[in-house]
Motif scaffolding. Structure first.
Motif, PDB file in Angstrom:
ATOM      1  N   LEU A 248      -6.140  17.358 -35.305  1.00 12.83           N
ATOM      2  CA  LEU A 248      -4.714  17.668 -35.247  1.00 12.83           C
ATOM      3  C   LEU A 248      -3.937  16.526 -34.598  1.00 12.83           C
ATOM      4  O   LEU A 248      -2.860  16.132 -35.084  1.00 12.83           O
ATOM      5  N   LEU A 249      -4.459  15.978 -33.509  1.00 14.89           N
ATOM      6  CA  LEU A 249      -3.800  14.848 -32.851  1.00 14.89           C
ATOM      7  C   LEU A 249      -3.693  13.647 -33.783  1.00 14.89           C
ATOM      8  O   LEU A 249      -2.662  12.954 -33.813  1.00 14.89           O
ATOM      9  N   ALA A 250      -4.747  13.392 -34.554  1.00 17.57           N
ATOM     10  CA  ALA A 250      -4.715  12.269 -35.494  1.00 17.57           C
ATOM     11  C   ALA A 250      -3.651  12.481 -36.566  1.00 17.57           C
ATOM     12  O   ALA A 250      -2.903  11.554 -36.914  1.00 17.57           O
ATOM     13  N   VAL A 251      -3.558  13.697 -37.088  1.00 20.09           N
ATOM     14  CA  VAL A 251      -2.543  14.003 -38.099  1.00 20.09           C
ATOM     15  C   VAL A 251      -1.140  13.829 -37.520  1.00 20.09           C
ATOM     16  O   VAL A 251      -0.245  13.257 -38.162  1.00 20.09           O
ATOM     17  N   GLU A 252      -0.937  14.288 -36.295  1.00 23.47           N
ATOM     18  CA  GLU A 252       0.381  14.167 -35.679  1.00 23.47           C
ATOM     19  C   GLU A 252       0.731  12.718 -35.374  1.00 23.47           C
ATOM     20  O   GLU A 252       1.907  12.329 -35.459  1.00 23.47           O
ATOM     21  N   ALA A 253      -0.254  11.909 -35.021  1.00 25.47           N
ATOM     22  CA  ALA A 253      -0.004  10.490 -34.788  1.00 25.47           C
ATOM     23  C   ALA A 253       0.490   9.807 -36.067  1.00 25.47           C
ATOM     24  O   ALA A 253       1.433   9.000 -36.043  1.00 25.47           O
ATOM     25  N   VAL A 254      -0.125  10.155 -37.187  1.00 24.42           N
ATOM     26  CA  VAL A 254       0.316   9.602 -38.471  1.00 24.42           C
ATOM     27  C   VAL A 254       1.725  10.088 -38.797  1.00 24.42           C
ATOM     28  O   VAL A 254       2.589   9.314 -39.243  1.00 24.42           O
ATOM     29  N   LEU A 255       1.985  11.371 -38.569  1.00 21.90           N
ATOM     30  CA  LEU A 255       3.308  11.937 -38.838  1.00 21.90           C
ATOM     31  C   LEU A 255       4.386  11.221 -38.028  1.00 21.90           C
ATOM     32  O   LEU A 255       5.443  10.845 -38.569  1.00 21.90           O
ATOM     33  N   LEU A 256       4.133  11.003 -36.746  1.00 20.54           N
ATOM     34  CA  LEU A 256       5.115  10.324 -35.893  1.00 20.54           C
ATOM     35  C   LEU A 256       5.329   8.881 -36.342  1.00 20.54           C
ATOM     36  O   LEU A 256       6.475   8.404 -36.410  1.00 20.54           O
ATOM     37  N   ALA A 257       4.250   8.183 -36.670  1.00 21.59           N
ATOM     38  CA  ALA A 257       4.367   6.789 -37.115  1.00 21.59           C
ATOM     39  C   ALA A 257       5.184   6.686 -38.397  1.00 21.59           C
ATOM     40  O   ALA A 257       6.042   5.797 -38.544  1.00 21.59           O
ATOM     41  N   VAL A 258       4.949   7.593 -39.328  1.00 24.30           N
ATOM     42  CA  VAL A 258       5.687   7.587 -40.591  1.00 24.30           C
ATOM     43  C   VAL A 258       7.178   7.839 -40.340  1.00 24.30           C
ATOM     44  O   VAL A 258       8.043   7.155 -40.900  1.00 24.30           O
ATOM     45  N   MET A 259       7.501   8.805 -39.474  1.00 25.64           N
ATOM     46  CA  MET A 259       8.901   9.122 -39.233  1.00 25.64           C
ATOM     47  C   MET A 259       9.612   7.997 -38.473  1.00 25.64           C
ATOM     48  O   MET A 259      10.782   7.703 -38.748  1.00 25.64           O
ATOM     49  N   LEU A 260       8.932   7.361 -37.534  1.00 22.40           N
ATOM     50  CA  LEU A 260       9.541   6.228 -36.828  1.00 22.40           C
ATOM     51  C   LEU A 260       9.846   5.094 -37.796  1.00 22.40           C
ATOM     52  O   LEU A 260      10.901   4.449 -37.718  1.00 22.40           O
ATOM     53  N   ALA A 283      16.743   9.953 -32.565  1.00 26.92           N
ATOM     54  CA  ALA A 283      17.182  11.333 -32.798  1.00 26.92           C
ATOM     55  C   ALA A 283      16.520  11.941 -34.030  1.00 26.92           C
ATOM     56  O   ALA A 283      16.349  13.160 -34.103  1.00 26.92           O
ATOM     57  N   GLY A 284      16.126  11.100 -34.986  1.00 30.16           N
ATOM     58  CA  GLY A 284      15.590  11.610 -36.241  1.00 30.16           C
ATOM     59  C   GLY A 284      14.082  11.722 -36.306  1.00 30.16           C
ATOM     60  O   GLY A 284      13.551  12.263 -37.279  1.00 30.16           O
ATOM     61  N   SER A 285      13.387  11.214 -35.289  1.00 23.79           N
ATOM     62  CA  SER A 285      11.919  11.210 -35.340  1.00 23.79           C
ATOM     63  C   SER A 285      11.285  12.171 -34.354  1.00 23.79           C
ATOM     64  O   SER A 285      10.062  12.273 -34.293  1.00 23.79           O
ATOM     65  N   LYS A 286      12.085  12.902 -33.566  1.00 25.98           N
ATOM     66  CA  LYS A 286      11.529  13.750 -32.514  1.00 25.98           C
ATOM     67  C   LYS A 286      11.864  15.210 -32.753  1.00 25.98           C
ATOM     68  O   LYS A 286      12.763  15.548 -33.507  1.00 25.98           O
ATOM     69  N   LYS A 287      11.110  16.072 -32.069  1.00 26.33           N
ATOM     70  CA  LYS A 287      11.264  17.512 -32.198  1.00 26.33           C
ATOM     71  C   LYS A 287      11.415  18.145 -30.818  1.00 26.33           C
ATOM     72  O   LYS A 287      10.804  17.717 -29.849  1.00 26.33           O
ATOM     73  N   LEU A 313       1.734  19.307 -28.368  1.00 26.22           N
ATOM     74  CA  LEU A 313       1.033  18.022 -28.444  1.00 26.22           C
ATOM     75  C   LEU A 313       1.944  16.928 -28.994  1.00 26.22           C
ATOM     76  O   LEU A 313       1.958  15.796 -28.485  1.00 26.22           O
ATOM     77  N   PHE A 314       2.707  17.247 -30.036  1.00 25.58           N
ATOM     78  CA  PHE A 314       3.613  16.265 -30.628  1.00 25.58           C
ATOM     79  C   PHE A 314       4.687  15.859 -29.630  1.00 25.58           C
ATOM     80  O   PHE A 314       5.099  14.692 -29.582  1.00 25.58           O
ATOM     81  N   HIS A 315       5.155  16.816 -28.824  1.00 23.40           N
ATOM     82  CA  HIS A 315       6.202  16.536 -27.839  1.00 23.40           C
ATOM     83  C   HIS A 315       5.750  15.471 -26.857  1.00 23.40           C
ATOM     84  O   HIS A 315       6.481  14.511 -26.574  1.00 23.40           O
ATOM     85  N   GLN A 316       4.555  15.622 -26.316  1.00 26.60           N
ATOM     86  CA  GLN A 316       4.067  14.624 -25.365  1.00 26.60           C
ATOM     87  C   GLN A 316       3.831  13.285 -26.062  1.00 26.60           C
ATOM     88  O   GLN A 316       4.139  12.218 -25.516  1.00 26.60           O
ATOM     89  N   MET A 317       3.286  13.318 -27.274  1.00 24.16           N
ATOM     90  CA  MET A 317       3.024  12.080 -28.009  1.00 24.16           C
ATOM     91  C   MET A 317       4.320  11.314 -28.272  1.00 24.16           C
ATOM     92  O   MET A 317       4.390  10.092 -28.095  1.00 24.16           O
ATOM     93  N   GLN A 318       5.369  12.022 -28.682  1.00 24.32           N
ATOM     94  CA  GLN A 318       6.620  11.351 -28.988  1.00 24.32           C
ATOM     95  C   GLN A 318       7.240  10.729 -27.741  1.00 24.32           C
ATOM     96  O   GLN A 318       7.840   9.639 -27.809  1.00 24.32           O
ATOM     97  N   LEU A 319       7.092  11.370 -26.586  1.00 23.14           N
ATOM     98  CA  LEU A 319       7.625  10.799 -25.353  1.00 23.14           C
ATOM     99  C   LEU A 319       6.910   9.505 -24.993  1.00 23.14           C
ATOM    100  O   LEU A 319       7.539   8.507 -24.630  1.00 23.14           O
ATOM    101  N   MET A 320       5.603   9.498 -25.087  1.00 22.55           N
ATOM    102  CA  MET A 320       4.826   8.316 -24.723  1.00 22.55           C
ATOM    103  C   MET A 320       5.108   7.154 -25.672  1.00 22.55           C
ATOM    104  O   MET A 320       5.346   6.018 -25.239  1.00 22.55           O
ATOM    105  N   VAL A 321       5.105   7.427 -26.973  1.00 23.61           N
ATOM    106  CA  VAL A 321       5.321   6.363 -27.952  1.00 23.61           C
ATOM    107  C   VAL A 321       6.747   5.831 -27.878  1.00 23.61           C
ATOM    108  O   VAL A 321       6.980   4.613 -27.887  1.00 23.61           O
ATOM    109  N   CYS A 322       7.722   6.732 -27.780  1.00 23.50           N
ATOM    110  CA  CYS A 322       9.121   6.304 -27.754  1.00 23.50           C
ATOM    111  C   CYS A 322       9.479   5.588 -26.456  1.00 23.50           C
ATOM    112  O   CYS A 322      10.382   4.749 -26.444  1.00 23.50           O
ATOM    113  N   ALA A 323       8.791   5.904 -25.358  1.00 23.51           N
ATOM    114  CA  ALA A 323       9.015   5.168 -24.117  1.00 23.51           C
ATOM    115  C   ALA A 323       8.660   3.692 -24.296  1.00 23.51           C
ATOM    116  O   ALA A 323       9.392   2.793 -23.888  1.00 23.51           O
TER     117      ALA A 323
END
Length: 368
Positions: A248-260, A283-287, A313-323
């Motif tokens: 699930l984490l791997a899928v979400e990492a791909v999802l975040l990368a694609v949206m960014l 604003a368009g890549s986070k939830k 899980l996606f929430h924490q991932m997006q904070l770390m990557v976007c930081a």
């Protein structure tokens, strides 16, 4: 040239996030709440009391959101309608399309329950607080980020449950008109009440923003405890293995990368400038965890704990990557060029934007 004061303020904003990947303290509190629910789940009368308290806390949470939003700033933001349409399309069109495409990962990669949670994640509105914070750090269009996040949250009160009814169907706990009414009563009505009473309570809320921030975070923790307690009582966690969580984490990492990538390069193709592209990307890549959790508790019922797991899980991932991404954007040569001409949006942001930004850059864990 920008003044020394402006340069110092910009530097202070960039330094608020440490150089290494942070684990937000609020995320630790969320994990601790999940652990508490696993060890001491509320049941019987305690579960009834916790459920009632959770409902009241969420209503208060959205009342405060409504009271904080300046109507003048929202009206001014309508001038950037192309930017807001880009963010709304990213949040409620592109994300859901990607979520539907992930259906092909069931059952080899994701279980049906985890997939429902992933698809629900794709239907949740964007964030407000972290969009502002990261846009400011990257020296993007802060007022646009405020309005885009606010419009997304407002639209999400209607679009998220409607899209859930269309795409999840029975997977959303048997969605019905009653579910929509409960969401309206729990989220939309308190928000509108906050807007109507802003004239009288807005000053008090602005003066006590830091203290009331604990109400935000406490409300989310209570919702998490209630949802995961019910999940423990029904044994839903026996359906998830560590291997499934890793996938699930791997899928979400791909999802975040694609949206960014889509929000950044897509905004460029649409002719937006650097500052607007930054606002659209963040604003368009986070939830929003704060908006998604209450909706999930209504829509999924007993299955809410599994449904919100992908979102947490996606929430924490997006904070770390976007930081990390925001710090890199702040060092772009284009950003220095904007600062030298005195057009950096972080310097010209409105008083309302500055007050929100100051209160949220360091505490994006309870993001709206």
């Amino acid at each position: 040239m920008t003044s020394p004061t402006s340069r110092t303020a910009a530097g202070r904003r960039r330094s608020l996030l440490p150089a290494w990947l942070p684990v937000d303290p609020y995320i630790l509190a969320l994990l601790g709440t999940v652990g508490l629910a696993a060890l001491l789940p509320a049941s019987g009368t305690a579960a009834t009391v916790a459920g009632g308290a959770s409902t009241g806390a969420v209503a208060l949470l959205f009342f405060l959101y409504g009271a904080r939003l300046s109507t003048r700033e929202a009206t001014d933001g309508l001038r950037h309608w192309r930017l807001h349409l880009a963010v709304l399309a990213s949040t409620f069109l592109v994300f859901p399309v990607l979520g539907i495409a992930a259906r092909g990962l069931v059952p080899t990669v994701l279980t049906p329950d985890l997939y429902n949670g992933l698809l629900f994640l794709c239907l949740v509105p964007s964030t407000i607080q972290s969009s502002i914070a990261f846009t400011s750090i990257a020296r993007g269009n802060v007022p646009a980020a405020i309005c885009a996040g606010s419009f997304s949250s407002l639209a999400g009160m209607a679009l998220t449950p409607l899209l859930a009814a269309l795409l999840l169907g029975h997977g959303a706990g048997g969605f019905s008109a009653d579910s929509l009414m409960r969401i309206a009563l729990q989220l939309l009505v308190p928000f509108l009440a906050g807007q109507l009473l802003r004239r009288w309570v807005g000053g008090f809320i602005d003066r006590h923003r830091k203290v009331l921030g604990y109400v935000d975070r406490g409300s989310i923790l209570l919702v998490v405890y209630t949802a995961f307690s019910e999940g423990m009582n029904r044994g839903v966690w026996q359906l998830v293995t560590p291997a499934r969580l890793g996938l699930l984490l791997a899928v979400e990492a791909v999802l975040l990368a694609v949206m960014l990538a889509l929000t950044w390069y897509g905004a460029g193709r649409l002719g937006f400038g650097r500052e607007d592209r930054i606002a659209i990307q963040f604003a368009g890549s986070k939830k929003s965890l704060a908006a998604g959790l209450p909706m999930a508790s209504v829509l999924f019922g007993a299955q809410a704990s599994l449904a919100v797991l992908p979102l947490m899980l996606f929430h924490q991932m997006q904070l770390m990557v976007c930081a990390v991404l925001a710090r890199r954007r702040s060092r772009d040569p284009e950003a220095d060029g904007a600062a030298s001409t005195g057009t950096a949006p972080t310097v010209t942001a409105s008083k309302g934007a500055a007050s929100i930004e100051a209160g949220t850059v360091g505490t994006v864990g309870a993001d709206a």
